[in-house]
Design an enzyme around this catalytic site. Structure first.
Site, PDB file in Angstrom:
ATOM      1  N   ASP A  31       0.812  -1.223   0.000  1.00 35.05           N
ATOM      2  CA  ASP A  31       0.000   0.000   0.000  1.00 35.05           C
ATOM      3  C   ASP A  31       0.843   1.270   0.000  1.00 35.05           C
ATOM      4  OD1 ASP A  31      -2.265  -1.696   0.213  1.00 35.05           O
ATOM      5  OD2 ASP A  31      -1.870  -1.866   2.358  1.00 35.05           O
ATOM      6  N   HIS A  59      -4.764  -2.592  -6.300  1.00 40.97           N
ATOM      7  CA  HIS A  59      -4.234  -1.319  -6.771  1.00 40.97           C
ATOM      8  C   HIS A  59      -5.380  -0.442  -7.236  1.00 40.97           C
ATOM      9  CE1 HIS A  59      -0.214  -3.450  -7.886  1.00 40.97           C
ATOM     10  NE2 HIS A  59      -0.193  -2.975  -6.663  1.00 40.97           N
TER      11      HIS A  59
HETATM   12  P1  IMP Z   1      -1.747 -13.058   2.090  1.00 38.28           P
HETATM   13  O1  IMP Z   1      -0.940 -12.387   1.046  1.00 38.28           O
HETATM   14  O2  IMP Z   1      -3.222 -12.988   1.833  1.00 38.28           O
HETATM   15  O3  IMP Z   1      -1.261 -14.445   2.391  1.00 38.28           O
HETATM   16  O4  IMP Z   1      -1.543 -12.257   3.461  1.00 38.28           O
HETATM   17  C1  IMP Z   1      -0.319 -12.246   4.169  1.00 38.28           C
HETATM   18  C2  IMP Z   1      -0.085 -10.881   4.783  1.00 38.28           C
HETATM   19  O5  IMP Z   1       0.192  -9.958   3.756  1.00 38.28           O
HETATM   20  C3  IMP Z   1      -1.285 -10.340   5.551  1.00 38.28           C
HETATM   21  O6  IMP Z   1      -0.801  -9.602   6.653  1.00 38.28           O
HETATM   22  C4  IMP Z   1      -1.928  -9.403   4.552  1.00 38.28           C
HETATM   23  O7  IMP Z   1      -2.651  -8.373   5.187  1.00 38.28           O
HETATM   24  C5  IMP Z   1      -0.707  -8.856   3.834  1.00 38.28           C
HETATM   25  N1  IMP Z   1      -0.989  -8.415   2.445  1.00 38.28           N
HETATM   26  C6  IMP Z   1      -1.142  -9.188   1.359  1.00 38.28           C
HETATM   27  N2  IMP Z   1      -1.350  -8.440   0.258  1.00 38.28           N
HETATM   28  C7  IMP Z   1      -1.293  -7.167   0.658  1.00 38.28           C
HETATM   29  C8  IMP Z   1      -1.400  -5.919  -0.030  1.00 38.28           C
HETATM   30  O8  IMP Z   1      -1.562  -5.838  -1.259  1.00 38.28           O
HETATM   31  N3  IMP Z   1      -1.282  -4.794   0.729  1.00 38.28           N
HETATM   32  C9  IMP Z   1      -1.056  -4.846   2.074  1.00 38.28           C
HETATM   33  N4  IMP Z   1      -0.957  -5.994   2.752  1.00 38.28           N
HETATM   34  C10 IMP Z   1      -1.067  -7.139   2.052  1.00 38.28           C
END
Ligand code: IMP
Length: 486
Positions: A31, A59
Site C-alpha cells: 500500500d 491497486h
Molecule cells: P496473504 O498475502 O493474503 O497471504 O496475506 C499475508 C499478509 O500480507 C497479511 O498480513 C496481509 O494483510 C498482507 N498483504 C497481502 N497483500 C497485501 C497488499 O496488497 N497490501 C497490504 N498488505 C497485504
C-alpha cells in the site's frame, strides 16, 4: 495541461528514455502507492508485467480520463491501455480473473488491451481456500490475518509439486482430473480434521468448475517468458509491477507474517523468466508514513494494530468527506502541533487524512512513523536506482514529527541496514529524532521549485539518511500530483 505538468512529463521522458526495463517495488508492508507511480510512468512503457502475488493485491488507479480502476490480479498498468502480462510468479485464480476482467472491461467502456497469462502459473482451487482458513484457525492468536486469497497454500503446495498449473486446463482426457485427485487425496486427511459444515467439493466437481471457465481465457494463455524475451529484443519497453512489498516478501520480509510471493526486485526475474541482466533499473516506492495490515512486527507503529483495523468501521463518519472529518483533522492537527498528541492520536490523524483502508479487505491500515532503518534494509535487498516517496503532502501543516533513525536491540544500536530476525524485530527499541516539517499545504504541487524550503530540507535529510536518490515525490491523489527531484 499546466506548464509544470508539461515539464514533469518531459522530465519523466528524459529519465526513463534509456531504461528499457524497469522494476517497481514497495519498500514497506504494501500500500505504498505503487499504483500511482506506475500510473504516472506507464506512458513511458509499452508492456506491464505482474511477477508476484495474486488476488491478494489491490491497486487503485485512474484512466487518462479519470475513471477509477481497481485491479487485483491484472496489472494496474492496464488502466493506461497497455499490453498486460500475468507472469509465472503470479498465483492465478481463474474465477476471480474472469470477474475482474469483466469489471475492468466495463469500467474501461468495453475496451481491453491485450492481456496474457503464463501457462505455468499455479492455479487456485477451492481446496486451497479451505486449507488457508484451517491454517489460520489453528494458528489461533498468532494468525497472520491473510487476505483470504489462499496465497500460502498455492505457494506451499506448488513447492511440494502438488496441484495444477494453468496449462493443465487444456490437456486432453483425464490429465486435469488426475492432478486434482492427487491434490484432493493429499489434503483429505486435513479435510477430515477440519469439521467442515459443508461437504468438500469432489475432484470431478472442481474439474467441472474449472473447465466451464477455461475456454474463456484460452486465447490469453502463453509462455510469457518467451513473449517478453521477444518483446524486449524488438525494443519494447517493459515495466515490471511489484505486488506487496519488502516487508511481506516470503523470504526477506517479517516471516511468518509475510505473503507467499517474491515481492522484492529479484522476484521480477524469477517471476517473469527474464534473466537478471535483462533488467536496467528498479524504483522502490517508500511511503512517508508506512502502514501495515494483518499481523507481524512493525517497529515504528504509532498505535495498536487491532484498534487501527477496526477504527474506520467504528467511525465511518470520519472517513467520509464532510464537516465531521474536516473538524476532526483541524482539531487533531492543533493538538499535534501543541506537542501533546499521543501515538494513538497521530495514528488516527494519518489514518483519516490518508483514508488508510485496504482496497481488497476494507480493513483499516495501522500507521507508523517514517522508519529509516527499515528503508536502509529494503534498499540493501532491492538495490533501487531511485526511490519514490509517496504521500509527502500528508506532512503539510505539521511543525515536526518523530522519525525512527535507528533500532536498539538488547541495548545495542544496530548498524545501518542491519536487520534482526523477524522474531527479534518485534523486540527492537526504535530510536527517535524529531524532524522539522512544513506549515504550507503542498497538496498537488508538481514543481520542485514550488516546494517550501522546509519540505526540500526534509527530502534532503531523508536522502542523506538512506543514501539513495529520491526521484519522485507524491503530493496528492491525482496522477500529476508528483514532484520530480532534480
Ligand atoms: P496473504 O498475502 O493474503 O497471504 O496475506 C499475508 C499478509 O500480507 C497479511 O498480513 C496481509 O494483510 C498482507 N498483504 C497481502 N497483500 C497485501 C497488499 O496488497 N497490501 C497490504 N498488505 C497485504
Amino acid at each position: 495541461m499546466t506548464k509544470s505538468t508539461e515539464k514533469l512529463y518531459l522530465d519523466l521522458d528524459k529519465v526513463f528514455e534509456d531504461t528499457q526495463t524497469l522494476v517497481v517495488v514497495g519498500a514497506n508492508w504494501g500500500d505504498e502507492g505503487k499504483g500511482k507511480i506506475i500510473d504516472l510512468i506507464m506512458k513511458n512503457y509499452d508492456i506491464v508485467v505482474r511477477f508476484s502475488g495474486g488476488a491478494n493485491a489491490g491497486h487503485t488507479v485512474f484512466t487518462p480520463d479519470g475513471t477509477k480502476v481497481v485491479s487485483h490480479l491484472i496489472p494496474c498498468g492496464l488502466a493506461q491501455n497497455k499490453l498486460s502480462v500475468l507472469g509465472r510468479g503470479e498465483f492465478f485464480d481463474l474465477k476471480l480473473f474472469i470477474t475482474e476482467l469483466e469489471d475492468v472491461k466495463q469500467t474501461l467502456g468495453g475496451n481491453l488491451p491485450e492481456i496474457y497469462i503464463d501457462h505455468s502459473a499455479p492455479l487456485w482451487t477451492p481446496w486451497h481456500g479451505l486449507l488457508e482458513s484451517w491454517l489460520e484457525s489453528i494458528r489461533g492468536s498468532s494468525r497472520i490475518n491473510t487476505t483470504g486469497k489462499a496465497m500460502g497454500p498455492l505457494a506451499g503446495l506448488h513447492k511440494l509439486r502438488v496441484g495444477p498449473v494453468v496449462s493443465d486446463l487444456y490437456e486432453e482426457g483425464d490429465h486435469l482430473l488426475n492432478i486434482l485427485k492427487f491434490l484432493y487425496t493429499a489434503l483429505m486427511p486435513l479435510f477430515e480434521k477440519m469439521n467442515l459444515a459443508e461437504p468438500v467439493y469432489t475432484p470431478e466437481q472442481v474439474r467441472d468448475m474449472l473447465m466451464k471457465r477455461a475456454p474463456l481465457v484460452k486465447d490469453r494463455v502463453v509462455d510469457t517468458s518467451f513473449f517478453l524475451h521477444k518483446a524486449k529484443k524488438e525494443g519494447k519497453k517493459i515495466l515490471f509491477e511489484g505486488a506487496q512489498a519488502a516487508g511481506l516478501d516470503n523470504r526477506w520480509g517479517t516471516y511468518p507474517y509475510v505473503s507467499s510471493g517474491n515481492s522484492v526486485a529479484a522476484g521480477a526475474s524469477v517471476g517473469s523468466g527474464l534473466p537478471m541482466n535483462a533488467f536496467n533499473a528498479s524504483l522502490m516506492v517508500v511511503k512517508v508514513l508506512p502502514t501495515r495490515v494483518g499481523a507481524g512486527p512493525f517497529p515504528s507503529e504509532m498505535w495498536d494494530r487491532n484498534l487501527a483495523e477496526s477504527f474506520p468501521k467504528e467511525t465511518p463518519e470520519l472517513f467520509e468527506k464532510g464537516e465531521t472529518r474536516t473538524n476532526f483533522l483541524k482539531d487533531t492537527l492543533e493538538t499535534i502541533n501543541s506537542g501533546k498528541a499521543s501515538g494513538e492520536l497521530w495514528a488516527k490523524y494519518f489514518q483519516v487524512l490518508g483514508d488508510e483502508r485496504g482496497a481488497t479487505t476494507g480493513r483499516g491500515r495501522s500507521v507508523g512513523y517514517l522508519d529509516i532503518p527499515w528503508i536502509q534494509y529494503a534498499i540493501r535487498i532491492n538495490g533501487p536506482k531511485w526511490l519514490s516517496l509517496t504521500r509527502f503532502d500528508m506532512l503539510s501543516g505539521i511543525k515536526s514529527i518523530p522519525v525512527v533513525v535507528g533500532y536498539k536491540l538488547n541495548g545495542k544500536q544496530l548498524e545501518p541496514g542491519e536487520m534482526p530476525a523477524s522474531v527479534q524485530l518485534s523486540k527492537v527499541e526504535p530510536i527517535f529524532e524529531e524532524w522539522e516539517c512544513f506549515e504550507e499545504d503542498i497538496y498537488g504541487i508538481n514543481d520542485y521549485e514550488q516546494l517550501p524550503e522546509k519540505a526540500k530540507n526534509f527530502l534532503d535529510k531523508l536522502q542523506k539518511a538512506v543514501d539513495a536518490p529520491i526521484l519522485l515525490i507524491g503530493t496528492g491523489a491525482e496522477r500529476n500530483a508528483v514532484v520530480m527531484k532534480p
